[in-house]
Design an enzyme around this catalytic site. Sequence first.
Site, PDB file in Angstrom:
ATOM      1  N   ASP A  36       2.018  73.938   9.530  1.00  0.00           N
ATOM      2  CA  ASP A  36       2.746  73.291   8.440  1.00  0.00           C
ATOM      3  C   ASP A  36       3.032  71.832   8.814  1.00  0.00           C
ATOM      4  O   ASP A  36       3.731  71.557   9.794  1.00  0.00           O
ATOM      5  CB  ASP A  36       4.056  74.046   8.187  1.00  0.00           C
ATOM      6  CG  ASP A  36       4.560  73.849   6.769  1.00  0.00           C
ATOM      7  OD1 ASP A  36       4.060  72.949   6.070  1.00  0.00           O
ATOM      8  OD2 ASP A  36       5.468  74.596   6.375  1.00  0.00           O
ATOM      9  N   LYS A  66      -1.083  72.947   6.189  1.00  0.00           N
ATOM     10  CA  LYS A  66      -0.450  73.095   4.877  1.00  0.00           C
ATOM     11  C   LYS A  66       0.470  71.910   4.654  1.00  0.00           C
ATOM     12  O   LYS A  66       1.138  71.455   5.584  1.00  0.00           O
ATOM     13  CB  LYS A  66       0.358  74.394   4.792  1.00  0.00           C
ATOM     14  CG  LYS A  66       0.991  74.630   3.412  1.00  0.00           C
ATOM     15  CD  LYS A  66       1.830  75.895   3.375  1.00  0.00           C
ATOM     16  CE  LYS A  66       3.202  75.677   3.994  1.00  0.00           C
ATOM     17  NZ  LYS A  66       4.053  74.787   3.145  1.00  0.00           N
ATOM     18  N   GLU A  68       3.241  70.086   1.508  1.00  0.00           N
ATOM     19  CA  GLU A  68       3.983  70.297   0.271  1.00  0.00           C
ATOM     20  C   GLU A  68       3.772  69.100  -0.662  1.00  0.00           C
ATOM     21  O   GLU A  68       3.687  67.951  -0.208  1.00  0.00           O
ATOM     22  CB  GLU A  68       5.468  70.459   0.562  1.00  0.00           C
ATOM     23  CG  GLU A  68       5.794  71.674   1.415  1.00  0.00           C
ATOM     24  CD  GLU A  68       7.277  71.819   1.686  1.00  0.00           C
ATOM     25  OE1 GLU A  68       8.053  70.988   1.174  1.00  0.00           O
ATOM     26  OE2 GLU A  68       7.660  72.751   2.411  1.00  0.00           O
ATOM     27  N   GLU A 135       6.034  78.692  -4.862  1.00  0.00           N
ATOM     28  CA  GLU A 135       7.340  79.177  -4.429  1.00  0.00           C
ATOM     29  C   GLU A 135       8.404  78.978  -5.508  1.00  0.00           C
ATOM     30  O   GLU A 135       8.499  77.897  -6.109  1.00  0.00           O
ATOM     31  CB  GLU A 135       7.782  78.470  -3.141  1.00  0.00           C
ATOM     32  CG  GLU A 135       9.141  78.951  -2.633  1.00  0.00           C
ATOM     33  CD  GLU A 135       9.481  78.441  -1.256  1.00  0.00           C
ATOM     34  OE1 GLU A 135      10.603  78.723  -0.789  1.00  0.00           O
ATOM     35  OE2 GLU A 135       8.638  77.753  -0.626  1.00  0.00           O
TER      36      GLU A 135
END
Length: 601
Positions: A36, A66, A68, A135
Amino acid sequence: VGRLRSSGINAEYGEDIVHHCQAVMQGVENTFVIGDMPFGTYENSPEEAVKTAVKIMKEGQVDAVKLEGGKRLAKNVSAIVNAGIPVVGHIGLTPQSQSALGGFRVQGKTAEDASKLVDDALALQEAGCFSLVIESVPHKIAEFITSKISIPTIGIGAGNKTSGQILVWHDMLGLNLDHVPKFCKQYISMSDLIQKALQEYKTEVSERKFPTKEHSFAMKQQEWDKFKSIFGIKDTLPTATASEPSHSVPSKNNVGPIPLFNIINPTEKQPRIAIIGGGAMGSLIGSHLASLGAKHGTGPEVWMLSSWNDHVDLINSQGLTIERMDDSYQLFKNVRATSNPEEVLAAGGTCDYAIVLVKTPYTRNASKKALTLLGGKSGKGSVLTLQNGIGNREILLEEFEDESRVILGTTNHGATIIEPGVVRHTGIGDTQLAENKWNPKSVSTIASILNSCGIPTQIDSDLDGLLWGKLIVNAGINPITALMKLRNGELAENLTGKKLLQKTVTEAVGVVTRKGIRLPFSNPLEQVLSVLRATSPNQSSMLQDILRGVKTEIDSINGVIVREGERVGQAVDLNRLLVALVSSPPEEVKELIPLLMKEAY
């Protein structure tokens, strides 16, 4: 590292996350690991994003990264992908930037906001993301996005129509003491269990209840003797004594009181008794019998037959040491041990009694030794089996061909081998002998001997009830403690274990009911639990076998329940599974454990 927010991770090109990735990669095998990207290491420019991603991939050794964010980061995602690095996108509630979103709130609740999420998903797919985390989004929106894009979606708080699911395992296992998100199902409250365990540990250490002998290391008796001589330490082992008997012990089912064996008349011939099986229980029974001679100067001549040469040698050279449940020790030097029945015969002729305490798979061999020790088929001596399971008496009968010479008994005492020559008494329970109408005197005599040496013993007229009563206790305790690696007392306090125990016993009682057998107790489950509590420190014989890697008695315990259940039409699914698990190689057991947990709940 204890920070409250993932945005607090070291942003200098992901230094902290590299360390975490390296740790994870050390512990996985054939697992796809995603690193992440930390907040502040990829948002400012495509160049910054590529630099961070390369560092995480190269030094963290992960398989993908990953990040966001949605449409506004599409160029950065594209740059990372063009650098040859797989990328997972993340839209909806993005925890690293949750402050800008108004906190941990559901995203996409209005039509306008939901439309923006769709645009974000399409843009990330176009930029080259191979998967997308969604999410805290209304389930209908997550389902729609999943249908609109061709890459897999992973939902967390996004309904059950995404391609896959993810949860934070601290939340799902109840390790997080703070707020648990609405979307998270807490499968167990580990924090409660951990706090309870830590408090018990603190209490036991403070009260010096831990560590006990079971959790401490011992040394061989001869080495301890050498050490004592070096420092002039006097022997602290007390002289072995017998428990003071009462005048008689009542028997069950109106058989009558059992007179105590006369052990103080030196003019009378004392019996010769051979214990076949020098394991924990054989050693325990042998020590009790030997205590009669230690106290009164006369008593049964006790021999122990065992194939364990180290145990035999230590008993003959140093004596048999018994660690009592109150942590005291007793040393018995009047037990003689051998692996050869002929040595027993040469020392004084045939025996009056042989007590068989081997595991069921070795009963046939033990029966031949017993017949030899008792004078063959023309002899008069009797053999007593105190073994677990059903079928041992029948094997002895095949060998002796005389029902008057075979006595059936059960005992709920517990014992564990500590090392050669040293055995710990771990639990006290009932000992019962079945009435033998062809030879009641022999049963009465051995019962009185056992009573005299501190093993309270009763005679029961119900042979089937006695057998199945002990079988149900063993069937409930042994396989579950063996598979869960629990001591008896630990099983009594384990929620999952107790659920399995209850179902196992219920199936067994169903078999007994259909067979028309009357058990020697009114509440089978409570009887099993009472044995667990009475033998709390004990490792069941099946657990000891599993730990030593030797054959267990599962077939003569739960296997009997399965076979008889099939014969009388009683469902025995859990007992069948327990037989399969205990009988399977260790590498196969792991694959079947989920079935066992399913049975529990």
